[in-house]
Design a protein around this motif. Structure first.
Motif, PDB file in Angstrom:
ATOM      1  N   GLY A 246       0.803  -1.214   0.000  1.00  0.00           N
ATOM      2  CA  GLY A 246       0.000   0.000   0.000  1.00  0.00           C
ATOM      3  C   GLY A 246       0.835   1.262   0.000  1.00  0.00           C
ATOM      4  N   THR A 247       0.415   2.236  -0.817  1.00  0.00           N
ATOM      5  CA  THR A 247       1.082   3.533  -0.859  1.00  0.00           C
ATOM      6  C   THR A 247       0.040   4.641  -0.889  1.00  0.00           C
ATOM      7  N   VAL A 248       0.426   5.783  -0.366  1.00  0.00           N
ATOM      8  CA  VAL A 248      -0.404   6.992  -0.414  1.00  0.00           C
ATOM      9  C   VAL A 248       0.525   8.147  -0.771  1.00  0.00           C
ATOM     10  N   TYR A 249       0.043   9.055  -1.628  1.00  0.00           N
ATOM     11  CA  TYR A 249       0.871  10.153  -2.097  1.00  0.00           C
ATOM     12  C   TYR A 249       0.210  11.496  -1.843  1.00  0.00           C
ATOM     13  N   GLY A 250       1.046  12.502  -1.691  1.00  0.00           N
ATOM     14  CA  GLY A 250       0.538  13.853  -1.601  1.00  0.00           C
ATOM     15  C   GLY A 250      -0.002  14.304  -2.948  1.00  0.00           C
ATOM     16  N   ASP A 251      -0.922  15.239  -2.917  1.00  0.00           N
ATOM     17  CA  ASP A 251      -1.583  15.681  -4.149  1.00  0.00           C
ATOM     18  C   ASP A 251      -0.599  16.255  -5.162  1.00  0.00           C
ATOM     19  N   SER A 252       0.447  16.899  -4.690  1.00  0.00           N
ATOM     20  CA  SER A 252       1.365  17.572  -5.605  1.00  0.00           C
ATOM     21  C   SER A 252       2.246  16.600  -6.396  1.00  0.00           C
ATOM     22  N   VAL A 253       2.330  15.360  -5.970  1.00  0.00           N
ATOM     23  CA  VAL A 253       3.196  14.387  -6.652  1.00  0.00           C
ATOM     24  C   VAL A 253       2.437  13.188  -7.191  1.00  0.00           C
ATOM     25  N   LYS A 254       1.162  13.114  -6.889  1.00  0.00           N
ATOM     26  CA  LYS A 254       0.360  11.960  -7.285  1.00  0.00           C
ATOM     27  C   LYS A 254       0.409  11.778  -8.802  1.00  0.00           C
TER      28      LYS A 254
ATOM     29  N   LYS B  72       9.378  18.826 -11.958  1.00  0.00           N
ATOM     30  CA  LYS B  72       9.095  20.236 -12.182  1.00  0.00           C
ATOM     31  C   LYS B  72      10.003  21.082 -11.298  1.00  0.00           C
ATOM     32  N   PRO B  73      10.238  22.323 -11.666  1.00  0.00           N
ATOM     33  CA  PRO B  73      11.065  23.178 -10.800  1.00  0.00           C
ATOM     34  C   PRO B  73      10.521  23.275  -9.375  1.00  0.00           C
ATOM     35  N   GLU B  74       9.221  23.188  -9.218  1.00  0.00           N
ATOM     36  CA  GLU B  74       8.637  23.274  -7.877  1.00  0.00           C
ATOM     37  C   GLU B  74       8.875  22.015  -7.044  1.00  0.00           C
ATOM     38  N   ASP B  75       9.457  20.981  -7.655  1.00  0.00           N
ATOM     39  CA  ASP B  75       9.854  19.793  -6.893  1.00  0.00           C
ATOM     40  C   ASP B  75      11.207  19.980  -6.224  1.00  0.00           C
ATOM     41  N   THR B  76      11.865  21.087  -6.492  1.00  0.00           N
ATOM     42  CA  THR B  76      13.155  21.362  -5.873  1.00  0.00           C
ATOM     43  C   THR B  76      13.015  21.453  -4.363  1.00  0.00           C
ATOM     44  N   ALA B  77      13.792  20.629  -3.660  1.00  0.00           N
ATOM     45  CA  ALA B  77      13.699  20.568  -2.204  1.00  0.00           C
ATOM     46  C   ALA B  77      14.745  19.592  -1.676  1.00  0.00           C
ATOM     47  N   VAL B  78      14.915  19.605  -0.378  1.00  0.00           N
ATOM     48  CA  VAL B  78      15.649  18.539   0.287  1.00  0.00           C
ATOM     49  C   VAL B  78      14.629  17.450   0.618  1.00  0.00           C
TER      50      VAL B  78
END
Length: 120
Positions: A55-63, A85-91
């Motif tokens: 089972g997996t669950v994802y946040g809306d921004s990456v689903k 996407k550029p908005e995926d930039t993060a640690v």
């Protein structure tokens, strides 16, 4: 103990695979989640995988773009990211908990984080 790896600099539309390696013989007893934190923003839930990997669950921004998998025999969890996407930039951080939760407050075990930078 958790250790995240695989981050780097990619272009928009590319794919990248992160890995989280765990030490300890009780790895299969834990839910494992991925979170991310962009500069100046709160740490955000990305996704979670249950103990047996079914089972997996994802946040809306990456689903639909990100996929989490695990190999309990190897003690690893992977985060496959596509159509970045550029908005995926993060640690990006992996975290483990004995209970299911999408809240960062419920996680006691954290990896050190790996930086993903997506250029436009």
């Amino acid at each position: 103990q958790l250790q995240a790896s695989g981050g780097g600099l990619v272009q928009a539309g590319d794919s990248l695979r992160l890995s989280c390696a765990a030490s300890g013989r009780t790895f299969s007893s834990y839910f494992v989640a991925w979170f991310r934190q962009a500069p100046g923003k709160e740490r955000e839930f990305v996704g979670i995988i249950n103990r047996n990997g079914v089972g997996t669950v994802y946040g809306d921004s990456v689903k639909g773009r990100f996929t989490i998998s695990r190999d309990n025999a190897k003690g690893t969890v992977a985060l496959q990211m596509s159509s970045l996407k550029p908005e995926d930039t993060a640690v990006y951080y992996c975290a483990a908990s004995r209970a299911y939760s999408i809240s960062k407050l419920d996680y006691n075990y954290w990896g050190q984080g790996t930086l993903v930078t997506v250029s436009s």
